[in-house]
Write an enzyme that holds these catalytic residues in place. Structure first.
Site, PDB file in Angstrom:
ATOM      1  N   GLU A 116       4.746  -5.058   7.262  1.00  0.00           N
ATOM      2  CA  GLU A 116       4.051  -3.959   7.948  1.00  0.00           C
ATOM      3  C   GLU A 116       4.542  -3.726   9.369  1.00  0.00           C
ATOM      4  O   GLU A 116       4.533  -2.608   9.870  1.00  0.00           O
ATOM      5  CB  GLU A 116       2.532  -4.223   7.982  1.00  0.00           C
ATOM      6  CG  GLU A 116       1.839  -4.052   6.642  1.00  0.00           C
ATOM      7  CD  GLU A 116       1.823  -5.310   5.798  1.00  0.00           C
ATOM      8  OE1 GLU A 116       2.576  -6.267   6.106  1.00  0.00           O
ATOM      9  OE2 GLU A 116       1.052  -5.352   4.825  1.00  0.00           O
ATOM     10  N   GLY A 152       0.637  -4.850   0.921  1.00  0.00           N
ATOM     11  CA  GLY A 152      -0.557  -4.871   0.077  1.00  0.00           C
ATOM     12  C   GLY A 152      -0.322  -5.547  -1.266  1.00  0.00           C
ATOM     13  O   GLY A 152      -1.271  -6.049  -1.882  1.00  0.00           O
ATOM     14  N   ALA A 202       0.870  -1.174   0.000  1.00  0.00           N
ATOM     15  CA  ALA A 202       0.000   0.000   0.000  1.00  0.00           C
ATOM     16  C   ALA A 202       0.906   1.223   0.000  1.00  0.00           C
ATOM     17  O   ALA A 202       2.085   1.141   0.358  1.00  0.00           O
ATOM     18  CB  ALA A 202      -0.894  -0.022   1.232  1.00  0.00           C
ATOM     19  N   GLU A 214      -0.808  -9.080  -0.555  1.00  0.00           N
ATOM     20  CA  GLU A 214      -2.247  -9.261  -0.286  1.00  0.00           C
ATOM     21  C   GLU A 214      -3.067  -9.188  -1.570  1.00  0.00           C
ATOM     22  O   GLU A 214      -4.038  -9.925  -1.732  1.00  0.00           O
ATOM     23  CB  GLU A 214      -2.702  -8.211   0.738  1.00  0.00           C
ATOM     24  CG  GLU A 214      -2.078  -8.465   2.107  1.00  0.00           C
ATOM     25  CD  GLU A 214      -2.241  -7.284   3.045  1.00  0.00           C
ATOM     26  OE1 GLU A 214      -1.641  -6.218   2.768  1.00  0.00           O
ATOM     27  OE2 GLU A 214      -2.966  -7.404   4.035  1.00  0.00           O
TER      28      GLU A 214
HETATM   29  N1  CAA Z   1       4.633   3.194  -0.616  1.00  0.00           N
HETATM   30  C1  CAA Z   1       5.043   4.355  -1.156  1.00  0.00           C
HETATM   31  N2  CAA Z   1       6.182   4.481  -1.853  1.00  0.00           N
HETATM   32  C2  CAA Z   1       6.925   3.389  -2.015  1.00  0.00           C
HETATM   33  C3  CAA Z   1       6.567   2.139  -1.481  1.00  0.00           C
HETATM   34  C4  CAA Z   1       5.349   2.069  -0.770  1.00  0.00           C
HETATM   35  N3  CAA Z   1       4.888   0.915  -0.242  1.00  0.00           N
HETATM   36  N4  CAA Z   1       7.513   1.229  -1.793  1.00  0.00           N
HETATM   37  C5  CAA Z   1       8.445   1.891  -2.503  1.00  0.00           C
HETATM   38  N5  CAA Z   1       8.094   3.192  -2.645  1.00  0.00           N
HETATM   39  C6  CAA Z   1       8.828   4.265  -3.335  1.00  0.00           C
HETATM   40  C7  CAA Z   1      10.044   4.682  -2.533  1.00  0.00           C
HETATM   41  O1  CAA Z   1       9.681   5.587  -1.536  1.00  0.00           O
HETATM   42  C8  CAA Z   1      10.913   5.302  -3.620  1.00  0.00           C
HETATM   43  O2  CAA Z   1      10.418   6.576  -3.892  1.00  0.00           O
HETATM   44  P1  CAA Z   1      11.440   7.846  -3.982  1.00  0.00           P
HETATM   45  O3  CAA Z   1      12.303   7.518  -5.168  1.00  0.00           O
HETATM   46  O4  CAA Z   1      10.526   9.001  -4.199  1.00  0.00           O
HETATM   47  O5  CAA Z   1      12.199   7.861  -2.713  1.00  0.00           O
HETATM   48  C9  CAA Z   1      10.617   4.435  -4.836  1.00  0.00           C
HETATM   49  O6  CAA Z   1       9.376   3.774  -4.547  1.00  0.00           O
HETATM   50  C10 CAA Z   1      11.657   3.360  -5.077  1.00  0.00           C
HETATM   51  O7  CAA Z   1      11.816   2.617  -3.867  1.00  0.00           O
HETATM   52  P2  CAA Z   1      13.226   2.367  -3.146  1.00  0.00           P
HETATM   53  O8  CAA Z   1      14.177   3.496  -3.471  1.00  0.00           O
HETATM   54  O9  CAA Z   1      12.971   2.095  -1.710  1.00  0.00           O
HETATM   55  O10 CAA Z   1      13.695   1.059  -3.929  1.00  0.00           O
HETATM   56  P3  CAA Z   1      14.701  -0.060  -3.402  1.00  0.00           P
HETATM   57  O11 CAA Z   1      14.998  -0.922  -4.572  1.00  0.00           O
HETATM   58  O12 CAA Z   1      15.825   0.552  -2.664  1.00  0.00           O
HETATM   59  O13 CAA Z   1      13.857  -0.889  -2.300  1.00  0.00           O
HETATM   60  C11 CAA Z   1      11.900  -2.027  -1.457  1.00  0.00           C
HETATM   61  C12 CAA Z   1      12.738  -1.646  -2.690  1.00  0.00           C
HETATM   62  C13 CAA Z   1      12.704  -2.981  -0.552  1.00  0.00           C
HETATM   63  C14 CAA Z   1      10.643  -2.725  -1.951  1.00  0.00           C
HETATM   64  C15 CAA Z   1      11.538  -0.763  -0.668  1.00  0.00           C
HETATM   65  O14 CAA Z   1      10.989   0.199  -1.574  1.00  0.00           O
HETATM   66  C16 CAA Z   1      10.525  -0.972   0.433  1.00  0.00           C
HETATM   67  O15 CAA Z   1      10.871  -1.480   1.477  1.00  0.00           O
HETATM   68  N6  CAA Z   1       9.248  -0.558   0.219  1.00  0.00           N
HETATM   69  C17 CAA Z   1       8.214  -0.602   1.197  1.00  0.00           C
HETATM   70  C18 CAA Z   1       7.716  -2.029   1.410  1.00  0.00           C
HETATM   71  C19 CAA Z   1       6.638  -2.048   2.501  1.00  0.00           C
HETATM   72  O16 CAA Z   1       6.887  -1.740   3.640  1.00  0.00           O
HETATM   73  N7  CAA Z   1       5.401  -2.392   2.101  1.00  0.00           N
HETATM   74  C20 CAA Z   1       4.287  -2.446   3.000  1.00  0.00           C
HETATM   75  C21 CAA Z   1       3.488  -1.181   2.885  1.00  0.00           C
HETATM   76  S1  CAA Z   1       2.201  -1.044   4.135  1.00  0.00           S
HETATM   77  C22 CAA Z   1       0.948  -2.041   3.559  1.00  0.00           C
HETATM   78  O17 CAA Z   1       1.033  -2.599   2.488  1.00  0.00           O
HETATM   79  C23 CAA Z   1      -0.243  -2.179   4.454  1.00  0.00           C
HETATM   80  C24 CAA Z   1      -1.229  -3.221   4.051  1.00  0.00           C
HETATM   81  O18 CAA Z   1      -1.390  -4.247   4.640  1.00  0.00           O
HETATM   82  C25 CAA Z   1      -2.067  -3.003   2.892  1.00  0.00           C
END
Ligand code: CAA
Length: 261
Positions: A135, A112, A69, A115
């Site tokens: 999460e 998400g 998400a 999911e």
């Molecule tokens: N939401 C918003 N933006 C996101 C995102 C997310 N879930 N995942 C990645 N992005 C964005 C990053 O912020 C980044 O944006 P900027 O360039 O503006 O900084 C861009 O996408 C590229 O991401 P990274 O630079 O982080 O890429 P990476 O290759 O270094 O890492 C990754 C990849 C390990 C997937 C890392 O992006 C990450 O950890 N993302 C978040 C994963 C996460 O925590 N997901 C759970 C979200 S909460 C949820 O989903 C609740 C639910 O149950 C529905």
């Protein structure tokens, strides 16, 4: 036949009788914000209602199916914001569709994203796929059905391990714990998913929908009631022309020509 409609956060195409929805927010690794959800649910709902489409593939990019998400969209929300909007409720509309949904997952399927894949009826993974529910590290828990669907799919021990520690599964482990049904080399992912969806779409659509409903019932009811529902659905297949055609074709040793496909 391969017309592409670009809707902002997704691309929508048809390939013969298969609807293809590609998440396309590369800058955010396909993070699922509200706009993306609205577009995806609308596109899948339109395919569900289209008698010319018999199955849908949902996919992302090579690097990310979806990284979760949209954290930036949620970060400053209050409890009342979340509650008033009934945040994520609309995603459930996807699980109410009757058309079979195939997730084709390459790269990250986190939070998400994992999911969303689990809301589909089956998951095909590229060997690069990574599944996780991270999460807990954000101070929240899965909110799009992960605690329920993951536990149903892989059992308590693996679900607790993933949800409490954030540990990710690679494609092979996801296959071993039965989260996904097939693993293929990344460059073959879309081809394989379209083939599987094409196979599903070559059957009678109403019959495929009955079969999906019957299997889905197994997640929502006990065995005795589930078997009874299956039997009723089986009986109702006999109200269709496609049952007559399918069985006649077998007896006559020919390929069935289903009307509803
Ligand atoms: N939401 C918003 N933006 C996101 C995102 C997310 N879930 N995942 C990645 N992005 C964005 C990053 O912020 C980044 O944006 P900027 O360039 O503006 O900084 C861009 O996408 C590229 O991401 P990274 O630079 O982080 O890429 P990476 O290759 O270094 O890492 C990754 C990849 C390990 C997937 C890392 O992006 C990450 O950890 N993302 C978040 C994963 C996460 O925590 N997901 C759970 C979200 S909460 C949820 O989903 C609740 C639910 O149950 C529905």
């Amino acid at each position: 036949e391969q017309e592409t409609r670009d809707q902002g956060n997704i691309r929508v195409e048809t390939r013969d009788r298969v609807g293809l929805i590609t998440l396309d927010r590369p800058k955010a690794l396909n993070a699922l914000n509200k706009a993306t959800m609205d577009e995806l649910v609308a596109a899948a709902t339109a395919f569900d209602a289209d008698p010319g489409i018999g199955a849908v593939v949902i996919t992302g990019s090579a690097k990310a199916f979806a990284a979760g998400a949209d954290i930036k969209e949620m970060a400053s929300q209050s409890y009342m914001d979340m509650y008033a909007a009934d945040w994520f409720r609309h995603w459930e509309d996807l699980t109410r569709l009757r058309i079979p949904l195939v997730a084709a997952v390459s790269g990250y399927a986190l939070g998400g994203g994992c999911e969303l894949a689990m809301m589909c009826d089956l998951i095909i993974a590229a060997d690069t796929a990574r599944f996780g529910q991270p999460e807990i590290a954000l101070g929240v828990l899965p909110g799009m059905g992960g605690t329920q669907r993951l536990t149903h799919a892989v059992g308590k021990a693996t679900a607790m391990d993933m949800i409490l520690t954030g540990r990710q599964l690679d494609a092979e482990e996801a296959l071993r714990v039965r989260l996904v049904s097939r693993v293929v080399p990344a460059d073959r992912l879309l081809e394989e998913a379209l083939e599987v969806a094409g196979k599903i779409a070559s059957a009678s659509k109403p019959i495929a929908m009955l079969a999906k409903e019957a299997v889905t019932t197994a997640f929502e009811t006990g065995l005795t009631h589930g078997v009874q529902i299956e039997r009723r659905l089986f009986h109702s297949a006999f109200a269709t022309e496609d049952q007559k055609e399918g069985m006649a074709a077998f007896v006559e040793k020919r390929t069935p020509d289903f009307r509803h496909r």
